[in-house]
Motif scaffolding. Structure first.
Motif, PDB file in Angstrom:
ATOM      1  N   ASN A  44       0.835  -1.214   0.000  1.00  0.00           N
ATOM      2  CA  ASN A  44       0.000   0.000   0.000  1.00  0.00           C
ATOM      3  C   ASN A  44       0.863   1.255   0.000  1.00  0.00           C
ATOM      4  O   ASN A  44       0.575   2.218  -0.711  1.00  0.00           O
ATOM      5  N   THR A  45       1.931   1.225   0.820  1.00  0.00           N
ATOM      6  CA  THR A  45       2.831   2.383   0.862  1.00  0.00           C
ATOM      7  C   THR A  45       3.422   2.607  -0.525  1.00  0.00           C
ATOM      8  O   THR A  45       3.489   3.745  -1.008  1.00  0.00           O
ATOM      9  N   ALA A  46       3.856   1.532  -1.163  1.00  0.00           N
ATOM     10  CA  ALA A  46       4.465   1.647  -2.490  1.00  0.00           C
ATOM     11  C   ALA A  46       3.478   2.285  -3.453  1.00  0.00           C
ATOM     12  O   ALA A  46       3.837   3.186  -4.214  1.00  0.00           O
ATOM     13  N   LEU A  47       2.197   1.819  -3.393  1.00  0.00           N
ATOM     14  CA  LEU A  47       1.169   2.368  -4.277  1.00  0.00           C
ATOM     15  C   LEU A  47       1.022   3.869  -4.071  1.00  0.00           C
ATOM     16  O   LEU A  47       0.974   4.641  -5.029  1.00  0.00           O
ATOM     17  N   GLU A  48       0.987   4.227  -2.778  1.00  0.00           N
ATOM     18  CA  GLU A  48       0.820   5.645  -2.448  1.00  0.00           C
ATOM     19  C   GLU A  48       1.980   6.467  -2.966  1.00  0.00           C
ATOM     20  O   GLU A  48       1.799   7.511  -3.601  1.00  0.00           O
ATOM     21  N   VAL A  49       3.190   5.956  -2.702  1.00  0.00           N
ATOM     22  CA  VAL A  49       4.391   6.689  -3.116  1.00  0.00           C
ATOM     23  C   VAL A  49       4.372   6.900  -4.628  1.00  0.00           C
ATOM     24  O   VAL A  49       4.631   7.999  -5.126  1.00  0.00           O
ATOM     25  N   ILE A  50       4.022   5.827  -5.356  1.00  0.00           N
ATOM     26  CA  ILE A  50       4.041   5.928  -6.827  1.00  0.00           C
ATOM     27  C   ILE A  50       2.923   6.847  -7.322  1.00  0.00           C
ATOM     28  O   ILE A  50       3.100   7.658  -8.223  1.00  0.00           O
ATOM     29  N   ASP A  51       1.761   6.730  -6.660  1.00  0.00           N
ATOM     30  CA  ASP A  51       0.564   7.422  -7.126  1.00  0.00           C
ATOM     31  C   ASP A  51       0.586   8.919  -6.804  1.00  0.00           C
ATOM     32  O   ASP A  51       0.303   9.755  -7.654  1.00  0.00           O
ATOM     33  N   ARG A  52       0.953   9.210  -5.533  1.00  0.00           N
ATOM     34  CA  ARG A  52       0.751  10.599  -5.064  1.00  0.00           C
ATOM     35  C   ARG A  52       1.959  11.498  -5.270  1.00  0.00           C
ATOM     36  O   ARG A  52       1.798  12.673  -5.552  1.00  0.00           O
ATOM     37  N   ALA A  53       3.151  10.937  -5.098  1.00  0.00           N
ATOM     38  CA  ALA A  53       4.322  11.813  -5.177  1.00  0.00           C
ATOM     39  C   ALA A  53       4.449  12.384  -6.580  1.00  0.00           C
ATOM     40  O   ALA A  53       4.163  11.680  -7.554  1.00  0.00           O
ATOM     41  N   PRO A  54       4.848  13.656  -6.688  1.00  0.00           N
ATOM     42  CA  PRO A  54       4.970  14.248  -8.031  1.00  0.00           C
ATOM     43  C   PRO A  54       6.013  13.511  -8.861  1.00  0.00           C
ATOM     44  O   PRO A  54       5.841  13.289 -10.042  1.00  0.00           O
ATOM     45  N   GLU A  55       7.066  13.095  -8.211  1.00  0.00           N
ATOM     46  CA  GLU A  55       8.082  12.335  -8.939  1.00  0.00           C
ATOM     47  C   GLU A  55       8.403  11.073  -8.157  1.00  0.00           C
ATOM     48  O   GLU A  55       8.530  11.120  -6.939  1.00  0.00           O
ATOM     49  N   VAL A  56       8.480   9.954  -8.843  1.00  0.00           N
ATOM     50  CA  VAL A  56       8.729   8.693  -8.117  1.00  0.00           C
ATOM     51  C   VAL A  56      10.153   8.680  -7.573  1.00  0.00           C
ATOM     52  O   VAL A  56      11.111   8.907  -8.310  1.00  0.00           O
ATOM     53  N   ASN A  57      10.226   8.448  -6.255  1.00  0.00           N
ATOM     54  CA  ASN A  57      11.540   8.320  -5.641  1.00  0.00           C
ATOM     55  C   ASN A  57      11.969   6.858  -5.785  1.00  0.00           C
ATOM     56  O   ASN A  57      11.540   5.989  -5.036  1.00  0.00           O
ATOM     57  N   LYS A  58      12.826   6.593  -6.765  1.00  0.00           N
ATOM     58  CA  LYS A  58      13.184   5.217  -7.126  1.00  0.00           C
ATOM     59  C   LYS A  58      13.769   4.449  -5.927  1.00  0.00           C
ATOM     60  O   LYS A  58      13.387   3.307  -5.642  1.00  0.00           O
ATOM     61  N   ALA A  59      14.675   5.113  -5.216  1.00  0.00           N
ATOM     62  CA  ALA A  59      15.351   4.439  -4.091  1.00  0.00           C
ATOM     63  C   ALA A  59      14.329   4.017  -3.039  1.00  0.00           C
ATOM     64  O   ALA A  59      14.375   2.892  -2.513  1.00  0.00           O
ATOM     65  N   GLN A  60      13.377   4.899  -2.778  1.00  0.00           N
ATOM     66  CA  GLN A  60      12.369   4.593  -1.751  1.00  0.00           C
ATOM     67  C   GLN A  60      11.501   3.404  -2.182  1.00  0.00           C
ATOM     68  O   GLN A  60      11.250   2.487  -1.410  1.00  0.00           O
TER      69      GLN A  60
END
Ligand code: ADP
Length: 386
Positions: free
Chosen positions: A176-192
């Protein structure tokens, strides 16, 4: 003659003495031999094999009743033997005779006569009933062994479910966190994102390992000896040991392993099964007895050719009378015990050319132990490369 006149006789004489002695006993001796032969429960028969065919010689009543008046029964039993005659002309064993649909316990002695023919003396006892009983018993025991394992598994079901639930909850949360990070962040933080996926993979691998261990524990399979590192057996055992610690509150499993653990020849899954059974028994004994010291010690002692593996506890220990019947199937002092654990362990130890034994622990309690053969580096490397 060439003119069809009768001009003389041709006699052909063959010395038959030895054959006649072995096949045609005098009437008196036949009577006493018959009495003797008929008192035996087996089918006794002598058959002479000549180039021209086989001939039934001396035989007793049991032979006639069970196999008839010809050499056929004798020959069918002989044919069922897999082993050849030994240099003395003897062989014995238990054979299944397909054409008769029966099992026989057979002893045969073969004598070669000077003329080159053979006389075979055969004693065959019908053991079909015993064999069927043995097979039924084996099937029964194997079913019971399986259910014993499954019961253990059933008992542990709640712990196992809990154990699997933990990484599963973590996986869901990470995903779920991964989905949120990918979905909401303006730019995907690859390392995260990579870090989150690494965590998911680790948790999934953990579930996989738990399931593999459980499957190995529940499955009954033949012994397959391999060259393995004892360390890997221990790390899998420790994994399951933690489940035991959770199920039997207060119990603690400790490991006393040498700094360098050698490679051994064993079936790793079965060895883990022995260790688990012994640890579980120790935990039950400790709690049942209410011992203060709730430590279970799993140790490995390296000798010249073997490693001694042991599981010790400070439970009630085992009295001398109990020691005598401990490894017999169905011996149990527990209310719901099946008494198959130790006998299964014993079978496994025996298939590793060892025996499971028990001694009194220092300061009270019991120590169960058995040995595994060390495999020396050169051989093991060669074997691994194969
Ligand atoms: P089960 O556990 O079903 O009774 P087992 O064959 O594993 O069958 O054990 C047989 C019996 O041996 C147990 O019922 C128990 O009385 C005794 N036993 C086994 N391990 C121990 C131990 N560590 N300490 C004391 N008694 C033990």
């Amino acid at each position: 003659s060439a003119y069809n006149e009768h001009i003389g006789w041709i006699y052909m004489i063959q010395d038959n003495t030895v054959e006649a002695q072995s096949m045609n006993l005098t009437n008196d001796s036949i009577a006493s031999y018959e009495r003797l032969l008929n008192s035996v429960l087996s089918c006794i028969s002598a058959v002479m094999q000549k180039p021209t065919g086989s001939m039934l010689g001396i035989h007793n009543n049991h032979y006639t009743e069970q196999l008839g008046n010809t050499a056929d029964g004798h020959l069918a039993i002989s044919k069922a033997f897999k082993e050849p005659f030994d240099p003395q002309g003897n062989r014995q064993g238990e054979v299944w005779v397909d054409s008769l649909g029966r099992w026989f316990s057979v002893a045969e002695a073969r004598v070669t006569l000077p003329g080159g023919s053979h006389v075979t003396l055969q004693s065959a006892l019908d053991i079909t009933k015993r064999k069927i009983n043995e097979q039924e018993f084996e099937e029964q025991t194997s079913k019971m062994e399986n259910s014993s394992r499954l019961i253990t598994l059933g008992e542990m079901a709640s712990t196992i479910t809990h154990e699997i639930n933990q990484p599963l909850t973590a996986i869901t949360a990470y995903a779920n966190t991964a989905l949120e990070v990918i979905d909401r962040a303006p730019e995907v933080n690859k390392a995260q994102v990579l870090e989150i996926y690494r965590k998911i993979a680790n948790q999934a691998a953990r579930i996989d390992k738990i399931i593999k261990n459980i499957r190995a524990f529940a499955k009954r399979r033949p012994t397959t000896l391999e060259y393995v590192s004892l360390n890997s057996v221990f790390s899998d055992t420790m994994e399951l040991g933690r489940l035991i610690e959770k199920k039997y509150a207060g119990v603690q499993v400790v490991y006393e392993l040498p700094a360098v653990v050698p490679d051994v020849i064993c079936d790793p899954v079965q060895i883990m099964q022995i260790l688990m059974n012994l640890i579980r028994n120790a935990a039950e004994a400790i709690l049942e007895h209410g011992s203060e010291d709730k430590t279970i010690t799993v140790s490995a002692k390296v000798g010249a050719k073997d490693v001694e593996l042991s599981v010790g506890d400070h439970g009630p220990g085992i009295s001398d009378t109990m020691k005598a019947s401990l490894f017999t199937p169905f011996f149990s002092t527990k209310k719901n015990g099946l008494g198959l654990g130790l006998s299964t362990c014993q079978t496994i130890a025996e298939s590793h050319n060892s025996r499971l034994r028990v001694r009194d622990n220092e300061g009270g309690g019991a120590v169960f132990f058995f040995d595994l053969k060390i495999c020396f580096t050169k051989d093991s490397e060669a074997q691994k490369q194969k």
